[in-house]
Every structure is written in C-alpha cells, then in structure tokens.
Scaffold this motif. Structure first.
Motif, PDB file in Angstrom:
ATOM      1  N   ASN A   1     -60.108   6.249  76.401  1.00  0.00           N
ATOM      2  CA  ASN A   1     -58.832   5.540  76.468  1.00  0.00           C
ATOM      3  C   ASN A   1     -58.752   4.779  77.789  1.00  0.00           C
ATOM      4  OD1 ASN A   1     -57.728   7.277  78.504  1.00  0.00           O
ATOM      5  ND2 ASN A   1     -57.208   8.757  76.913  1.00  0.00           N
TER       6      ASN A   1
ATOM      7  N   SER B   1     -56.942  -3.088  81.227  1.00  0.00           N
ATOM      8  CA  SER B   1     -56.555  -3.630  79.920  1.00  0.00           C
ATOM      9  C   SER B   1     -57.052  -5.065  79.754  1.00  0.00           C
ATOM     10  CB  SER B   1     -55.031  -3.594  79.755  1.00  0.00           C
ATOM     11  OG  SER B   1     -54.588  -2.263  79.756  1.00  0.00           O
TER      12      SER B   1
ATOM     13  N   ASP C   1     -52.287   9.518  69.357  1.00  0.00           N
ATOM     14  CA  ASP C   1     -51.143   8.958  70.080  1.00  0.00           C
ATOM     15  C   ASP C   1     -51.140   7.446  69.886  1.00  0.00           C
ATOM     16  OD1 ASP C   1     -49.236   8.046  71.881  1.00  0.00           O
ATOM     17  OD2 ASP C   1     -50.111   9.037  73.625  1.00  0.00           O
ATOM     18  N   ARG C   2     -50.279   6.946  69.039  1.00  0.00           N
ATOM     19  CA  ARG C   2     -50.252   5.524  68.677  1.00  0.00           C
ATOM     20  C   ARG C   2     -50.003   4.600  69.869  1.00  0.00           C
ATOM     21  NH1 ARG C   2     -53.025   4.260  64.490  1.00  0.00           N
ATOM     22  NH2 ARG C   2     -52.495   5.406  62.628  1.00  0.00           N
ATOM     23  N   ARG C   3     -49.434   5.132  70.963  1.00  0.00           N
ATOM     24  CA  ARG C   3     -49.202   4.304  72.157  1.00  0.00           C
ATOM     25  C   ARG C   3     -50.486   4.090  72.947  1.00  0.00           C
ATOM     26  NH1 ARG C   3     -44.978   7.994  74.876  1.00  0.00           N
ATOM     27  NH2 ARG C   3     -46.473   9.403  73.960  1.00  0.00           N
ATOM     28  N   ALA C   4     -51.446   4.975  72.770  1.00  0.00           N
ATOM     29  CA  ALA C   4     -52.712   4.887  73.489  1.00  0.00           C
ATOM     30  C   ALA C   4     -53.701   4.012  72.726  1.00  0.00           C
ATOM     31  CB  ALA C   4     -53.302   6.279  73.695  1.00  0.00           C
TER      32      ALA C   4
ATOM     33  N   SER D   1     -55.850   1.468  68.039  1.00  0.00           N
ATOM     34  CA  SER D   1     -54.831   2.457  68.379  1.00  0.00           C
ATOM     35  C   SER D   1     -55.395   3.850  68.170  1.00  0.00           C
ATOM     36  CB  SER D   1     -53.592   2.264  67.517  1.00  0.00           C
ATOM     37  OG  SER D   1     -52.985   1.033  67.801  1.00  0.00           O
ATOM     38  N   CYS D   2     -55.060   4.723  69.077  1.00  0.00           N
ATOM     39  CA  CYS D   2     -55.509   6.115  69.004  1.00  0.00           C
ATOM     40  C   CYS D   2     -54.818   6.796  67.828  1.00  0.00           C
ATOM     41  CB  CYS D   2     -55.163   6.818  70.314  1.00  0.00           C
ATOM     42  SG  CYS D   2     -55.515   8.582  70.327  1.00  0.00           S
TER      43      CYS D   2
END
Length: 153
Positions: free
Chosen positions: A64, A80, A100-103, A96-97
């Motif tokens: 990540n 990034s 965890d969709r934010r990661a 997307s992870c």
C-alpha cells in the motif's frame, strides 16, 4: 587546499566538522546527480526506481502507499504521484484494497520487473564512484561512520 575547498572555492569553514558536513552535502548531491543521469536513459527517476525495487521485494504481494512511504529512501517523495506516473507507463498496477476501500494496493507489472532486470545489468556503474576511490576496508569504515552519524539522530 583540499578537494572540497577547490570544488566549492572556499576556505571559510568554521571547523573540521563544518568542512565534513559541507563535504557530505556536496558528495551527496554529486552522487544524486550521477543517479539522475543514469536513470534518465530508462525514463524513470531515482524515486520511481526505489518504488519499483520495493514492489519487486514484495512481489507477488501488493504494497500500500503507506508501506511505500515508509520504505522510500527519499522521505519527501510524493508517493501517490510517483505511483501514478509508473502506472501510466504500465510499470505498476494499482487498485482499491479489498480489505480497506480507502487504501490502494500497488503491484509491479511484468513490464516493471523486466525494466528492473535490465537495470540490474547496468546498475554496477553507479558503484564505480566508490569502487574507484575506496578500497574494501575504507568502504567498511565509511559505512560504520555513516551509521554512527545516523545513530546520533
């Protein structure tokens, strides 16, 4: 007059410690410049190379963005943005992870692995600046001294 005094045209060091620090900064910038020139032929930056190497070490697992930030040599890098440029060159893929969709998970592609393989065959040229000026014992001493400086912080 020492080499550093000649190269930066000064004798105005306040102490040997000051001279040593200026010398480290000068040599560090010189080495960075050599690396930038080297990586230009592969159309990547030193920071992008660093990310590719980290991802190769993780391969086949993803990493990540935070993992990449933690392991980068240049802590000031915008990871990034670097990942996005590598993605546009098809050297990495990001998604997307699942946990965890934010990661965001980042993986090196086959093209990225091939580029590193190509660079691996040429990278020793960058070691020449130390190999041509320091023997094995001196390099060990240099590494110990650098560790000593880093351990002070």
């Amino acid at each position: 007059m020492s080499n550093i005094e000649k190269l930066i045209a000064t004798k105005n060091f306040t102490s040997e410690h000051h001279r040593g620090l200026v010398g480290l900064i000068f040599v560090g910038n010189w080495i960075v410049s050599k690396h930038q020139q080297f990586f230009k032929q592969y159309d990547i930056t030193m920071q992008q190379y660093n990310i590719l190497r980290i991802l190769r070490g993780q391969h086949p697992r993803a990493a990540n963005i935070n993992t990449l930030k933690e392991r980068m040599l240049d802590k000031m890098s915008d990871v990034s943005r670097l990942v996005e440029r590598l993605r546009k060159s098809d050297l990495v893929e990001r998604k997307s992870c699942e946990v965890d969709r934010r990661a965001v998970d980042v993986k090196i592609t086959a093209k990225g692995l091939q580029l590193l393989k190509t660079i691996d065959g040429e990278i020793e040229k960058l070691d020449d600046c130390l190999k041509s000026s320091l023997n094995d014992k001196e390099v060990v001493q240099l590494n110990k001294l650098l560790d000593k400086v880093l351990n002070a912080y």
